[in-house]
Design an enzyme around this catalytic site. Sequence first.
Site, mmCIF file in Angstrom:
data_model
loop_
_atom_site.group_PDB
_atom_site.id
_atom_site.type_symbol
_atom_site.label_atom_id
_atom_site.label_comp_id
_atom_site.label_asym_id
_atom_site.label_seq_id
_atom_site.Cartn_x
_atom_site.Cartn_y
_atom_site.Cartn_z
ATOM 1 N N LYS A 26 -41.004 51.281 -8.181
ATOM 2 C CA LYS A 26 -41.499 49.906 -8.103
ATOM 3 C C LYS A 26 -42.967 49.896 -7.690
ATOM 4 O O LYS A 26 -43.798 49.234 -8.315
ATOM 5 C CB LYS A 26 -40.653 49.119 -7.100
ATOM 6 C CG LYS A 26 -40.756 47.631 -7.227
ATOM 7 C CD LYS A 26 -39.873 46.930 -6.196
ATOM 8 C CE LYS A 26 -38.407 47.016 -6.574
ATOM 9 N NZ LYS A 26 -37.518 46.638 -5.452
ATOM 10 N N ARG A 96 -39.973 45.072 0.164
ATOM 11 C CA ARG A 96 -39.101 45.478 -0.947
ATOM 12 C C ARG A 96 -38.881 46.982 -0.959
ATOM 13 O O ARG A 96 -39.797 47.760 -0.780
ATOM 14 C CB ARG A 96 -39.741 45.077 -2.282
ATOM 15 C CG ARG A 96 -40.368 43.718 -2.266
ATOM 16 C CD ARG A 96 -41.158 43.423 -3.533
ATOM 17 N NE ARG A 96 -40.344 43.414 -4.722
ATOM 18 C CZ ARG A 96 -40.840 43.308 -5.951
ATOM 19 N NH1 ARG A 96 -42.159 43.245 -6.138
ATOM 20 N NH2 ARG A 96 -40.037 43.307 -6.992
ATOM 21 N N GLY A 105 -30.214 46.567 -7.087
ATOM 22 C CA GLY A 105 -29.397 45.870 -6.097
ATOM 23 C C GLY A 105 -28.816 46.769 -5.011
ATOM 24 O O GLY A 105 -28.043 46.310 -4.182
ATOM 25 N N MET A 107 -30.438 48.568 -2.655
ATOM 26 C CA MET A 107 -31.078 48.538 -1.345
ATOM 27 C C MET A 107 -31.641 47.150 -1.108
ATOM 28 O O MET A 107 -31.554 46.283 -1.952
ATOM 29 C CB MET A 107 -32.135 49.613 -1.268
ATOM 30 C CG MET A 107 -31.496 50.974 -1.100
ATOM 31 S SD MET A 107 -32.712 52.230 -1.081
ATOM 32 C CE MET A 107 -33.495 51.927 -2.633
ATOM 33 N N ARG A 352 -40.299 48.063 -15.176
ATOM 34 C CA ARG A 352 -39.710 49.405 -15.189
ATOM 35 C C ARG A 352 -39.075 49.612 -16.550
ATOM 36 O O ARG A 352 -38.835 48.648 -17.282
ATOM 37 C CB ARG A 352 -38.647 49.536 -14.087
ATOM 38 C CG ARG A 352 -37.497 48.577 -14.276
ATOM 39 C CD ARG A 352 -36.474 48.667 -13.154
ATOM 40 N NE ARG A 352 -35.537 47.563 -13.257
ATOM 41 C CZ ARG A 352 -34.953 46.958 -12.223
ATOM 42 N NH1 ARG A 352 -35.228 47.326 -11.004
ATOM 43 N NH2 ARG A 352 -34.097 45.985 -12.399
ATOM 44 N N HIS A 468 -25.592 41.205 -11.816
ATOM 45 C CA HIS A 468 -25.247 42.520 -11.276
ATOM 46 C C HIS A 468 -24.194 43.208 -12.152
ATOM 47 O O HIS A 468 -24.329 44.357 -12.548
ATOM 48 C CB HIS A 468 -24.725 42.362 -9.847
ATOM 49 C CG HIS A 468 -24.297 43.635 -9.219
ATOM 50 N ND1 HIS A 468 -22.995 44.077 -9.256
ATOM 51 C CD2 HIS A 468 -25.006 44.601 -8.589
ATOM 52 C CE1 HIS A 468 -22.910 45.248 -8.653
ATOM 53 N NE2 HIS A 468 -24.122 45.583 -8.228
ATOM 54 N N SER A 777 -16.745 85.031 -26.762
ATOM 55 C CA SER A 777 -16.766 83.595 -26.534
ATOM 56 C C SER A 777 -16.510 83.389 -25.042
ATOM 57 O O SER A 777 -15.494 83.828 -24.517
ATOM 58 C CB SER A 777 -15.675 82.922 -27.370
ATOM 59 O OG SER A 777 -15.632 81.558 -27.059
ATOM 60 N N ASN A 781 -14.101 77.783 -18.420
ATOM 61 C CA ASN A 781 -13.151 77.185 -17.475
ATOM 62 C C ASN A 781 -12.543 78.278 -16.607
ATOM 63 O O ASN A 781 -12.587 78.216 -15.379
ATOM 64 C CB ASN A 781 -12.025 76.453 -18.197
ATOM 65 C CG ASN A 781 -12.530 75.293 -19.017
ATOM 66 O OD1 ASN A 781 -13.634 74.814 -18.785
ATOM 67 N ND2 ASN A 781 -11.744 74.857 -19.972
ATOM 68 N N CYS A 843 -16.879 78.242 -25.153
ATOM 69 C CA CYS A 843 -15.825 77.338 -25.620
ATOM 70 C C CYS A 843 -15.136 76.617 -24.467
ATOM 71 O O CYS A 843 -14.120 75.976 -24.668
ATOM 72 C CB CYS A 843 -14.801 78.106 -26.441
ATOM 73 S SG CYS A 843 -13.927 79.338 -25.478
ATOM 74 N N TYR A 863 -23.748 79.570 -30.476
ATOM 75 C CA TYR A 863 -23.133 78.252 -30.617
ATOM 76 C C TYR A 863 -22.485 77.802 -29.313
ATOM 77 O O TYR A 863 -22.238 78.611 -28.417
ATOM 78 C CB TYR A 863 -22.076 78.258 -31.740
ATOM 79 C CG TYR A 863 -20.856 79.075 -31.428
ATOM 80 C CD1 TYR A 863 -19.792 78.514 -30.723
ATOM 81 C CD2 TYR A 863 -20.758 80.402 -31.825
ATOM 82 C CE1 TYR A 863 -18.678 79.263 -30.407
ATOM 83 C CE2 TYR A 863 -19.645 81.165 -31.519
ATOM 84 C CZ TYR A 863 -18.598 80.586 -30.803
ATOM 85 O OH TYR A 863 -17.507 81.315 -30.482
#
Length: 885
Positions: A26, A96, A105, A107, A352, A468, A777, A781, A843, A863
Amino acid sequence: MKKYIFNFKSKVSNKINFSKNILGGKGANLSEMGRMGLPVPPGFTISTEVCELFYKNKKKINYKILGEIDKELKNIEKDTGKKFGDLNNPLLVSVRSGARVSMPGMMDTILNLGLNDETVHALANRTSNMRFAKDSYRRFIQMYSNVVLGVENYNFEELIENYKLTKGVLLDTELDENDWDGLIKDFKNIVKKKTNKEFPQNVREQLFGAISAVFLSWESHRAKVYRKLNQIPSEWGTAVNVQSMVFGNMGNDCATGVVFTRNPSNGNHQIYGEYLINAQGEDVVAGTRTPQHITKKARIASNESLPSMEESMPIAYKELKKILHKLEKHYKDMQDVEFTIENKKLWMLQTRSGKRTAKSAVKIAVDMVKENLISKKEAVLRVEPNSLDTLLHPTLDEKSNIEIIAKGLPASPGAASGKVVFTSDDAERLNASMQNTILVRVETSPEDIHGMHAAKGILTARGGMTSHAAVVARGMGRPCVSGSSEIEIDYEKKLFKVQDREIKEGDLITIDGSTGRIILGEVKTVKPEISGEFSKLMNWADNYRKLKIRTNSETPLDSKIARDFGAEGIGLCRTEHMFFDEERILSVREMILSKTKDDRLLALSKLLPHQKKDFIDIFKIMNGLPVTVRLLDPPLHEFLPRTDKEISEVASSLNIPIKELKVRITELHEQNPMLGHRGCRLGISFPEIYEMQCRAIFEALVQCKKQKVKSIIPEIMIPLVSTEAEIKIMKDLVIRTAKQVESEKKIKLNFLVGTMIELPRAAIKANDIAKHAEFFSFGTNDLTQTTFGISRDDSGKFLNDYIENKIFDIDPFVSIDEGVADLIDIASEKGRSQNKKIKLGICGEHGGDPKSIEFCAKIGLNYVSCSPYRVPVARLAAAQAQLKK
Ligand code: ADP
Ligand code: MG
Ligand code: MG
């Protein structure tokens, strides 16, 4: 002393991003607008570094900095000709907040600071407007007491409502100066009662109280939640802007408003916004009065009778339009602007980059290339890949039965169905038990963030397109219909009325945030297409990226969706998913539970035709593109019969007593199945299972060749390898099976054999493994799970604590962790040094995560593979990764 306070007229740096770090978004933009010659009320910014000092200094502002603030205040006094706390011509300021990135909104801001029992009279005399002065004072007491002194706002609202009731009026604007006088007394009494102190009359005390409160709001609950959702580091801190007030509430030639340089919802190149006559700042967003349109066109389009700003204030409107144009040219991006008109004069209070929907982001980026404002590269970099998600999610199937019960504003696009809930806590609670909800509120406030996040959609009865609810929903990518005046909410009875109907908590409704429709029941949805500007942007992205994008898919349907979204092959086809099918599960169970090899072979021979058909279907759809097929991976007990019915079914077809079968089932039980008998360990123990799967692949290839399907080269992938010997034995098995099929069918087969790298040992010894693998590959996970030794299925219980304690910035199962990344890097290096031609890809779930994709591009993988709906996200992220290199 180091400089901590910056007048809007001074320049911190040529680099806007650097300025933002110091001044906050700001402050940096206020000073930028000032230097562009735009009308900005004078003021100064207290830098973000002071926020850090404030917290280090036991939440107090250092006295040297207080002195600097006094000095800068003198400069504002000079610029405005007013004096802070003066009894003749008092200066009022706003205090501000303003972090590096906007947190709408989240702060606190305090307006009209500098008013007290005496200056209020000076202000009245100066402006010959007693009502205005009193109105400003009561607003100040209300905001200050709420933000700084912690007196809850409803105390004041209740008093105002009572006043209006006894007077028989509806709007705040209908209260006159005597009413406000009475209310000011009541307000001060409430403050005294709640805080045991008089409302502060000393203006310096007011100022420093407000500045501290802004710093404190950085650590407020709602700000913390917002930061967590948006991954904003808590070290950044907020700046504080102190700015001389201009007044939109001085009469009917005054107003305040919010405007976007383009439509934030659909991207149309027309200014879009709302304003209120005789009002101050927060009134527009707070939803207390429904605002009016800025342009005549928008007013007519939405059938409103109250005049647009274009009609009621034509001169100010023209100037505003000119300024908006100038701002867009300067920032080369769509701007979200706040302004105030005081006695016909326009003042700019904020600009902004505007938050926008994905649809609008794509359109604006493509349009700005056409307008020569930005290059294609910049356009590709402009759109946040994750946001595309909302464009890829289903929209309402217009052919199905749609019973519209009401309409509101199309505040954030997309369709969502769910159970009606009236509180954010309920939305969160139901979400935890996997239930879809629509959060229905009169209006939302920053306290509702968690509920808005948990709900599938948001519906409000009040508030405009910049309320909001609308702004936050767009930011989160949640569908939202706002300001539906047709619905009447009763929080106590937990229902809303519409026409002569009552919709209760738990009832199913659907909202369509693209059109504003509110619909009874659940509505069928359809898959969206990539067309128009979206397709153009994706084509530009494809030209920049080097990474190929594949998909994780094992069904013809998913493979088709992924291809339509631009997938260039399948990176992971999990064959066990094909086993769960009802028709086959019995044979699968027979295979697992058979005691002898002969029984097992019999069961496998029943599975073979099914697997073969699956592969034929997928190979056809992939039409020549590569397909990585992973052989059976999960622990066998996942497929075991559970219910008595299932058990007796298997027993009778295996022709063994139920009791014996139950013993066998217990034998198969594992303490730690994730680390148990799974992956290639199954292939070592029961080679016939992998042989059947390979045969199915090869026979499918033969069949495709016969049917003249474009030939594909399958990549056969061995899971959970950790040693050279494992991959070698498995590779021999694949080749042996291929040879058999080749000699039976008199045909030459083309295929690759490779492995998942999902165990740390495999990564470290990748050079040995690469001797027998044509591709790696990375199964990220499992690799994440085994690197940390954290069970993916149980981590939910403590991951939050880890994020809270900053042990993890982000869930390592969502975005690749540094340590896991190092393992991938090492394995890639070692793999390549052994086998220059080795193909490398990932993957895991991470294949669809932009940050992880950036890493994959950096280390030069070939890839990434992700779920079908993430394919466009990955295409864009891969292009951005290349451009950022
Ligand atoms: P937020 O970050 O929540 O938007 P702001 O600091 O922008 O908070 O303040 C909210 C509103 O207060 C602004 O939109 C503006 O209308 C009003 N406001 C702030 N400063 C001034 C000022 N100096 N004069 C008049 N109105 C102001
Ligand atoms: Mg603002
Ligand atoms: Mg795995």
